[in-house]
Design a protein around this motif. Structure first.
Motif, PDB file in Angstrom:
ATOM      1  N   LEU A   1       3.618  40.954   4.885  1.00  0.00           N
ATOM      2  CA  LEU A   1       2.585  41.085   5.618  1.00  0.00           C
ATOM      3  C   LEU A   1       1.207  42.006   5.055  1.00  0.00           C
ATOM      4  O   LEU A   1       0.017  41.617   5.116  1.00  0.00           O
ATOM      5  CB  LEU A   1       2.703  41.549   7.206  1.00  0.00           C
ATOM      6  N   ILE A   2       1.668  42.893   4.246  1.00  0.00           N
ATOM      7  CA  ILE A   2       0.657  43.995   3.856  1.00  0.00           C
ATOM      8  C   ILE A   2      -0.087  43.114   2.821  1.00  0.00           C
ATOM      9  O   ILE A   2      -1.314  43.401   2.703  1.00  0.00           O
ATOM     10  CB  ILE A   2       1.243  45.302   3.293  1.00  0.00           C
TER      11      ILE A   2
ATOM     12  N   THR B   1      -2.374  40.448   3.869  1.00  0.00           N
ATOM     13  CA  THR B   1      -3.871  40.712   4.422  1.00  0.00           C
ATOM     14  C   THR B   1      -4.596  41.250   3.458  1.00  0.00           C
ATOM     15  O   THR B   1      -5.983  41.116   3.472  1.00  0.00           O
ATOM     16  CB  THR B   1      -3.264  42.140   5.289  1.00  0.00           C
TER      17      THR B   1
ATOM     18  N   ALA C   1      -6.182  38.389   1.733  1.00  0.00           N
ATOM     19  CA  ALA C   1      -7.272  37.759   2.575  1.00  0.00           C
ATOM     20  C   ALA C   1      -8.503  38.307   2.452  1.00  0.00           C
ATOM     21  O   ALA C   1      -9.637  37.618   2.611  1.00  0.00           O
ATOM     22  CB  ALA C   1      -6.785  37.800   4.216  1.00  0.00           C
TER      23      ALA C   1
END
Length: 288
Positions: free
Chosen positions: A130-131, A134, A137
Motif C-alpha cells: 500500500l505504501i 500510494t 500514484a
C-alpha cells in the motif's frame, strides 16, 4: 501487641510476593547464569565453564548485531520521546475531540506486535504494498523498504515507533497534567507566549515523565525481537539482526547453552547501559 511480634506479623504479608518473585524471576535468573556455563539439552548437561561466552563473543554476526541493536534503541527511543512529547503537549490542551484523538493515538499500543509486523510487511512490499502504491500514484518511486540493506533497519524502527508512541504520549500527558496551573497563569500575566510556556514550564517540569519514557523506550529497543522477527527475520543478510534475534537463531539451531550465554550477555549489556542512564537522568530531574 509486642513490637517485635507486630513487626514480624507485617513481614508475613510480604512472604507470598517474595515467593512469587523468587520462583518466577530470581530462581530462573540464577539458573540462566548456571546453564550459560554448560552444554545442555532437555535431558542432559555438562559443565564447560566460559566456553559459551567465548564462542558467542566470537560470532561473525555479533558485531553487526551489536551495532544494529544500539542504532535501533537510539532511533526508536529518540523518536518516541520527541513525538510523544509533541503529542502530549497537543493532547493536553482543551480540544473538543481530545478524548477521541487520545484513543486513536494509543490504539496501536493495544495491537499484537506480531500482527503489526505482518501487516506492515505486506504494506511495505516493493511492488504490491500500500505504501509504494500510494507513492506511485503521486509520481514517486518507493524503495524496497525491507529488502534494501541500507534502510531495512530504519523501516522496522519506524513501525516500532508507530506502535509504541501511544504509551509515551500517555506518560507525557500524565506528567504535563500534573504541572500546577499557577505557573502558566503567572507566565501569562507576565506576557509569556505559547513557546515560552512550553520552554520554561512544560519542558523542564515534565522531566520525570520524559525520564520514564527514555528509560522504558531505550530498554525496550535493546531487548527488541518480536517485531524484527515478524518483519525481516534479521534479513536481508544480517542488516536487521539484533542481539536478541541472533540468540533466537542459536536456540533454533539447538545450541541451547550458547544461546543462554547470549541472554546473559544481553542482560548485562542492558544493565550496563540502562543503569548509568537512569542515574544520570535522575540527577537532572526538576522537582516541583
Amino acid at each position: 501487641m509486642n513490637p517485635l511480634a507486630s513487626r514480624a506479623y507485617t513481614y508475613w504479608f510480604i512472604v507470598p510476593a517474595g515467593i512469587i518473585y523468587f520462583v518466577f524471576f530470581l530462581f530462573p535468573t540464577l539458573m540462566s547464569f548456571f546453564f550459560s556455563m554448560t552444554w545442555w539439552s532437555l535431558t542432559d548437561w555438562k559443565f564447560i565453564g566460559f566456553d559459551n561466552f567465548k564462542m558467542f563473543l566470537t560470532e561473525e554476526s555479533l558485531n553487526i548485531g551489536f551495532r544494529n541493536t544500539i542504532i535501533y534503541a537510539v532511533v526508536t527511543c529518540s523518536l518516541k520521546v520527541i513525538l510523544g512529547l509533541m503529542l502530549g503537549v497537543f493532547l493536553s490542551s482543551k480540544l473538543r475531540t481530545v478524548g477521541f484523538i487520545r484513543s486513536m493515538v494509543f490504539f496501536p499500543s493495544l495491537l499484537s506486535t506480531i500482527a503489526v509486523g505482518m501487516a506492515f510487511m505486506g504494506m511495505m512490499h516493493p511492488s504490491k504494498g500500500l505504501i509504494n502504491l500510494t507513492l506511485k500514484a503521486i509520481g514517486i518511486v518507493g524503495p524496497d523498504w525491507l529488502g534494501d540493506t541500507r534502510i531495512a533497519l530504519l523501516s522496522v524502527a519506524l513501525v516500532d515507533v508507530w506502535k509504541g508512541v501511544g504509551i509515551a504520549t500517555v506518560i507525557f500527558i500524565a506528567g504535563i497534567m500534573s504541572i500546577p496551573r499557577d505557573y502558566y497563569e503567572a507566565l501569562m500575566i507576565d506576557g509569556g507566549n505559547a513557546f515560552q510556556r512550553f520552554w520554561n514550564i512544560t519542558l523542564p517540569l515534565s522531566r520525570p515523565a520524559m525520564n520514564s519514557v527514555i528509560i522504558l523506550s531505550f530498554i525496550g529497543g535493546l531487548r527488541s525481537f518480536d517485531l524484527i522477527w515478524a518483519m525481516t527475520k534479521g534479513g536481508p543478510g544480517f542488516s536487521t539482526d539484533l542481539i536478541a534475534s541472533i540468540i533466537y537463531k542459536q536456540y533454533q539451531a539447538g545450541f541451547y547453552g550458547l544461546s543462554t550465554a547470549g541472554n546473559v550477555i544481553l542482560f548485562l549489556l542492558v544493565s550496563a547501559l540502562a543503569f548509568p542512564l537512569y542515574v544520570y537522568l535522575n540527577r537532572k530531574e526538576v522537582n516541583l
